[in-house]
Design a protein around this motif. Structure first.
Motif, mmCIF file in Angstrom:
data_model
loop_
_atom_site.group_PDB
_atom_site.id
_atom_site.type_symbol
_atom_site.label_atom_id
_atom_site.label_comp_id
_atom_site.label_asym_id
_atom_site.label_seq_id
_atom_site.Cartn_x
_atom_site.Cartn_y
_atom_site.Cartn_z
ATOM 1 N N LYS A 164 27.438 7.702 8.551
ATOM 2 C CA LYS A 164 27.090 9.043 9.026
ATOM 3 C C LYS A 164 25.604 9.350 8.959
ATOM 4 N N GLY A 165 24.843 8.470 8.332
ATOM 5 C CA GLY A 165 23.441 8.765 8.107
ATOM 6 C C GLY A 165 23.290 9.661 6.886
ATOM 7 N N PHE A 166 22.113 9.614 6.257
ATOM 8 C CA PHE A 166 21.926 10.409 5.050
ATOM 9 C C PHE A 166 22.046 11.899 5.349
ATOM 10 N N GLY A 167 21.483 12.331 6.469
ATOM 11 C CA GLY A 167 21.565 13.739 6.837
ATOM 12 C C GLY A 167 22.984 14.167 7.156
ATOM 13 N N GLY A 168 23.707 13.312 7.897
ATOM 14 C CA GLY A 168 25.082 13.654 8.250
ATOM 15 C C GLY A 168 25.993 13.689 7.031
ATOM 16 N N PHE A 169 25.773 12.743 6.106
ATOM 17 C CA PHE A 169 26.580 12.734 4.889
ATOM 18 C C PHE A 169 26.304 13.965 4.034
ATOM 19 N N THR A 170 25.025 14.328 3.897
ATOM 20 C CA THR A 170 24.661 15.520 3.112
ATOM 21 C C THR A 170 25.219 16.782 3.760
ATOM 22 N N LEU A 171 25.125 16.855 5.088
ATOM 23 C CA LEU A 171 25.660 18.019 5.797
ATOM 24 C C LEU A 171 27.163 18.134 5.611
ATOM 25 N N GLU A 172 27.851 17.000 5.634
ATOM 26 C CA GLU A 172 29.304 17.006 5.464
ATOM 27 C C GLU A 172 29.714 17.503 4.077
ATOM 28 N N LEU A 173 28.903 17.202 3.068
ATOM 29 C CA LEU A 173 29.207 17.661 1.711
ATOM 30 C C LEU A 173 29.279 19.179 1.624
ATOM 31 N N PHE A 174 28.504 19.870 2.470
ATOM 32 C CA PHE A 174 28.423 21.325 2.390
ATOM 33 C C PHE A 174 29.211 22.034 3.495
ATOM 34 N N THR A 175 29.699 21.292 4.486
ATOM 35 C CA THR A 175 30.383 21.933 5.611
ATOM 36 C C THR A 175 31.847 21.523 5.759
ATOM 37 N N ALA A 176 32.350 20.653 4.911
ATOM 38 C CA ALA A 176 33.759 20.226 4.969
ATOM 39 C C ALA A 176 34.317 20.296 3.548
ATOM 40 N N PRO A 177 35.604 20.566 3.398
ATOM 41 C CA PRO A 177 36.649 20.628 4.440
ATOM 42 C C PRO A 177 36.786 21.992 5.105
ATOM 43 N N PHE A 178 36.150 23.057 4.553
ATOM 44 C CA PHE A 178 36.276 24.390 5.136
ATOM 45 C C PHE A 178 35.138 24.618 6.126
ATOM 46 N N HIS A 179 35.497 25.009 7.330
ATOM 47 C CA HIS A 179 34.511 25.257 8.375
ATOM 48 C C HIS A 179 34.429 26.753 8.652
ATOM 49 N N ALA A 180 33.275 27.170 9.076
ATOM 50 C CA ALA A 180 33.078 28.590 9.375
ATOM 51 C C ALA A 180 32.137 28.729 10.564
ATOM 52 N N ASN A 181 32.309 29.787 11.313
ATOM 53 C CA ASN A 181 31.429 30.092 12.430
ATOM 54 C C ASN A 181 30.339 31.045 11.953
ATOM 55 N N GLY A 182 29.149 30.797 12.391
ATOM 56 C CA GLY A 182 28.051 31.674 12.002
ATOM 57 C C GLY A 182 27.338 31.160 10.763
#
Length: 271
Positions: A164-182
């Motif tokens: 996922k790349g370092f950025g994608g992995f870090t982003l996933e840690l904070f945006t999954a499993p719960f997703h939100a709009n806005g």
């Protein structure tokens, strides 16, 4: 009852067999190395490599011998398990799974050796078996199982970043499993997401290590309790337990291998 158990009592006998031959560095037991676990683990791995190397030298494209047929059966079995779980490039994962399965199986199989075998060898070589400690089952040592599980944990992190790349992995840690709009919703769920992912990642090596250690430690302890029985009861209880324990030995090696492949496969997935 074994002679060692008779001379010192069952409790002392069990405590003796549960004590590692270790070298301590510093003033605390934390900084110590269990020589017996390392020695038997290296020996088990070396014997497995020597066995495969000898069979590879004798391998033939014609009718295989019994040894070659058995190794081909193991290779096919492990590769099939990896193929069912992991759908990416298996050039590294399949050999890793084979190594884990065979090495863990060989270390587990040390539990089938007679409890007082090491003591007998020490007695023959002039050492006092009552004051010399040696545990022959590396996977009944929490240090061994945690060492292997932490290696798997770092492989999971490596493949997560690689996929996922370092950025994608870090982003996933904070945006999954719960997703939100806005933006506000994403910020609000960032901490719970990170906490849940942290618990999930840390639970993997803990569960791997504790499952293998718990089963092998319990099996070793049961053998010690059986050894404390009168000899005629020890034979009656020891033989069925040894036969059943063969299943445990293979099953625990299989579970450790499959969970390793599952965790690495999950590291490739994107939420």
């Amino acid at each position: 009852m074994s002679s060692e158990a008779e001379s010192g009592g069952l409790t002392e006998y069990i405590q003796h067999h549960l004590t590692h031959n270790s070298v301590q560095f510093g003033s605390t037991p934390f900084w110590s190395i269990n020589i017996d676990s390392m020695l038997v683990g290296i020996l088990a791995g070396g014997l497995t490599l020597l066995w495969f190397w000898s069979q590879a030298r004798k391998a033939t494209a014609g009718v295989p011998g019994k040894g070659q047929a058995f190794i081909e059966l193991v290779l096919t079995f492990v590769d099939g398990q990896v193929k069912d779980v992991f759908h990416g490039d298996r050039r590294f994962i399949a050999p890793l799974a084979l190594t884990i399965f065979l090495w863990v199986f060989m270390m587990n199989a040390m539990d089938l050796l007679p409890l007082d075998l090491i003591g007998g060898v020490l007695n023959i070589t002039g050492h006092d078996p009552h004051h010399t400690f040696f545990r022959s089952v590396p996977t009944a040592d929490l240090n061994t199982t945690f060492g292997m599980s932490l290696t798997v944990f770092f492989l999971v992190l490596f493949y997560s970043v690689k996929s996922k790349g370092f950025g994608g992995f870090t982003l996933e840690l904070f945006t999954a499993p719960f997703h939100a709009n806005g933006t506000f919703g994403k910020i609000l769920l960032a901490i719970p997401n990170f906490f849940l992912n942290l618990v999930e990642y840390l639970s993997k090596p803990v569960s791997l290590a504790m499952r293998l250690f718990g089963n092998m430690y319990a099996g070793e302890l049961v053998f010690m309790l059986i050894a404390g029985l009168p000899w005629y009861l020890a034979w009656l209880g020891g033989a069925p337990w040894a036969i059943f324990h063969i299943l445990i030995i293979g099953l625990q090696a299989f579970i450790f291998m499959v969970l390793t492949v599952v965790y690495i496969s999950m590291a490739h997935e994107h939420h």
